[in-house]
Design a protein around this motif. Sequence first.
Motif, mmCIF file in Angstrom:
data_model
loop_
_atom_site.group_PDB
_atom_site.id
_atom_site.type_symbol
_atom_site.label_atom_id
_atom_site.label_comp_id
_atom_site.label_asym_id
_atom_site.label_seq_id
_atom_site.Cartn_x
_atom_site.Cartn_y
_atom_site.Cartn_z
ATOM 1 N N ALA A 1 68.548 30.682 22.704
ATOM 2 C CA ALA A 1 69.948 30.681 23.138
ATOM 3 C C ALA A 1 70.657 31.941 22.677
ATOM 4 O O ALA A 1 71.394 32.569 23.446
ATOM 5 C CB ALA A 1 70.655 29.448 22.581
ATOM 6 N N TYR B 1 78.209 34.380 26.179
ATOM 7 C CA TYR B 1 78.124 32.931 25.967
ATOM 8 C C TYR B 1 78.502 32.136 27.218
ATOM 9 O O TYR B 1 77.798 31.198 27.606
ATOM 10 C CB TYR B 1 79.030 32.535 24.806
ATOM 11 C CG TYR B 1 79.070 31.048 24.531
ATOM 12 C CD1 TYR B 1 78.070 30.432 23.788
ATOM 13 C CD2 TYR B 1 80.121 30.262 25.014
ATOM 14 C CE1 TYR B 1 78.099 29.069 23.547
ATOM 15 C CE2 TYR B 1 80.161 28.901 24.766
ATOM 16 C CZ TYR B 1 79.151 28.310 24.042
ATOM 17 O OH TYR B 1 79.190 26.954 23.801
ATOM 18 N N ASP B 2 79.586 32.511 27.863
ATOM 19 C CA ASP B 2 80.091 31.740 29.007
ATOM 20 C C ASP B 2 79.241 31.917 30.256
ATOM 21 O O ASP B 2 79.375 31.134 31.206
ATOM 22 C CB ASP B 2 81.542 32.149 29.314
ATOM 23 C CG ASP B 2 82.501 31.745 28.206
ATOM 24 O OD1 ASP B 2 82.268 30.679 27.594
ATOM 25 O OD2 ASP B 2 83.466 32.480 27.945
ATOM 26 N N SER C 1 74.098 28.904 30.891
ATOM 27 C CA SER C 1 74.201 27.445 30.861
ATOM 28 C C SER C 1 73.142 26.853 29.936
ATOM 29 O O SER C 1 72.151 27.501 29.593
ATOM 30 C CB SER C 1 74.010 26.871 32.267
ATOM 31 O OG SER C 1 72.666 27.053 32.697
ATOM 32 N N VAL C 2 73.360 25.599 29.562
ATOM 33 C CA VAL C 2 72.381 24.895 28.738
ATOM 34 C C VAL C 2 71.063 24.760 29.496
ATOM 35 O O VAL C 2 69.977 24.874 28.906
ATOM 36 C CB VAL C 2 72.914 23.509 28.328
ATOM 37 C CG1 VAL C 2 71.832 22.710 27.599
ATOM 38 C CG2 VAL C 2 74.143 23.649 27.439
ATOM 39 N N VAL D 1 69.069 27.859 29.076
ATOM 40 C CA VAL D 1 68.479 27.926 27.736
ATOM 41 C C VAL D 1 67.230 27.049 27.695
ATOM 42 O O VAL D 1 66.185 27.452 27.175
ATOM 43 C CB VAL D 1 69.483 27.463 26.664
ATOM 44 C CG1 VAL D 1 68.801 27.363 25.291
ATOM 45 C CG2 VAL D 1 70.664 28.423 26.578
ATOM 46 N N LYS E 1 66.404 19.941 29.637
ATOM 47 C CA LYS E 1 67.807 19.961 29.215
ATOM 48 C C LYS E 1 68.087 18.790 28.283
ATOM 49 O O LYS E 1 68.856 18.920 27.314
ATOM 50 C CB LYS E 1 68.722 19.885 30.446
ATOM 51 C CG LYS E 1 70.205 20.004 30.130
ATOM 52 C CD LYS E 1 71.031 20.013 31.419
ATOM 53 C CE LYS E 1 72.522 20.082 31.117
ATOM 54 N NZ LYS E 1 73.330 20.107 32.370
ATOM 55 N N PHE F 1 69.717 18.585 24.200
ATOM 56 C CA PHE F 1 70.782 17.724 23.672
ATOM 57 C C PHE F 1 70.258 16.680 22.684
ATOM 58 O O PHE F 1 71.038 16.050 21.986
ATOM 59 C CB PHE F 1 71.550 17.064 24.819
ATOM 60 C CG PHE F 1 72.489 18.008 25.514
ATOM 61 C CD1 PHE F 1 73.546 18.575 24.824
ATOM 62 C CD2 PHE F 1 72.298 18.348 26.843
ATOM 63 C CE1 PHE F 1 74.416 19.473 25.454
ATOM 64 C CE2 PHE F 1 73.153 19.230 27.487
ATOM 65 C CZ PHE F 1 74.216 19.793 26.777
ATOM 66 N N SER G 1 75.996 19.801 21.250
ATOM 67 C CA SER G 1 76.810 20.510 22.231
ATOM 68 C C SER G 1 76.235 21.902 22.456
ATOM 69 O O SER G 1 75.379 22.374 21.696
ATOM 70 C CB SER G 1 78.255 20.640 21.732
ATOM 71 O OG SER G 1 78.299 21.453 20.566
ATOM 72 N N LYS G 2 76.737 22.576 23.462
ATOM 73 C CA LYS G 2 76.326 23.953 23.727
ATOM 74 C C LYS G 2 76.706 24.845 22.552
ATOM 75 O O LYS G 2 75.962 25.754 22.179
ATOM 76 C CB LYS G 2 76.983 24.457 25.014
ATOM 77 C CG LYS G 2 76.615 25.893 25.372
ATOM 78 C CD LYS G 2 77.348 26.359 26.621
ATOM 79 C CE LYS G 2 77.055 27.836 26.910
ATOM 80 N NZ LYS G 2 77.795 28.338 28.086
ATOM 81 N N GLU G 3 77.870 24.574 21.953
ATOM 82 C CA GLU G 3 78.322 25.388 20.819
ATOM 83 C C GLU G 3 77.315 25.387 19.669
ATOM 84 O O GLU G 3 77.141 26.385 18.973
ATOM 85 C CB GLU G 3 79.680 24.899 20.314
ATOM 86 C CG GLU G 3 80.830 25.127 21.259
ATOM 87 C CD GLU G 3 81.055 23.973 22.230
ATOM 88 O OE1 GLU G 3 82.183 23.815 22.710
ATOM 89 O OE2 GLU G 3 80.086 23.228 22.493
ATOM 90 N N LEU H 1 74.240 25.497 19.816
ATOM 91 C CA LEU H 1 73.143 26.419 20.053
ATOM 92 C C LEU H 1 73.390 27.742 19.335
ATOM 93 O O LEU H 1 72.466 28.514 19.090
ATOM 94 C CB LEU H 1 72.963 26.665 21.554
ATOM 95 C CG LEU H 1 72.302 25.525 22.332
ATOM 96 C CD1 LEU H 1 72.480 25.718 23.827
ATOM 97 C CD2 LEU H 1 70.819 25.445 21.973
#
Length: 228
Positions: free
Chosen positions: A23, A32-33, A36-37, A40, A48, A52, A57-59, A61
């Motif tokens: 990531a 970052y934006d 997407s997850v 990654v 995916k 999780f 969360s994505k944060e 990562l």
Amino acid sequence: MAEELSLRERKKIQTRRTLWRTAAELFLERGYDQVSVAEVALAAEVSKMTVFNYMSSKEDLVLGPMREHIGDAARAVRDRRPGESVVAAFRRDYMAALNAYDASVGMSDHPYVLQIHRLIQETPVLLVRAHEYVRQAQMLLAEELAASVEGPDVELAPVVAAQLMSVRYVVHEHNHRRLFAGESAEEILPGAVALAERAFNLVEQGLGDFGTLPAGAGSAHAAGAGAE
């Protein structure tokens, strides 16, 4: 570690590290934006759902390693030695991390670590989550302090926690400012240690007469302001 980790635990740790590394590479390359997850997961060759299962969360990562240190301050107080004060235990633990050039106290000058820190600073959603982790660490410390004292001192636990965590936060930011200015961790260590020692002395001894103006300074300042 006191006991050897099981194969299952070692695989979980390895998968988590792979996700963080993958990531980070994508975020640093594209932003970052813009990642997407799902992307990654594809790059890490997992589903995916697996992402999780390891990250809430994505944060996380990006901030997962920081999240793992949320309980450090509370642990330092909980594990203090017989006869050792809360401040002394917190100070000892923090100074050890500082002298070990630990990234958790802002002392790592590894380019990758600095890149990640810059990414956090430049990404609002990550910065908000990072501040939330700092708040959680302070809350855990306050809870630990409250559990270790009795009577009126219980009400002071949040105050003490805030003071101790402020030292950690201020020295951390001081370290990063100098690192981003181009200094090495080895160069900034003496100043960081000196600042931390002075700050802990202040907490341990109380503010006392810190910042007291010399006699007559207040009236002179007021007179000067009135003349403007």
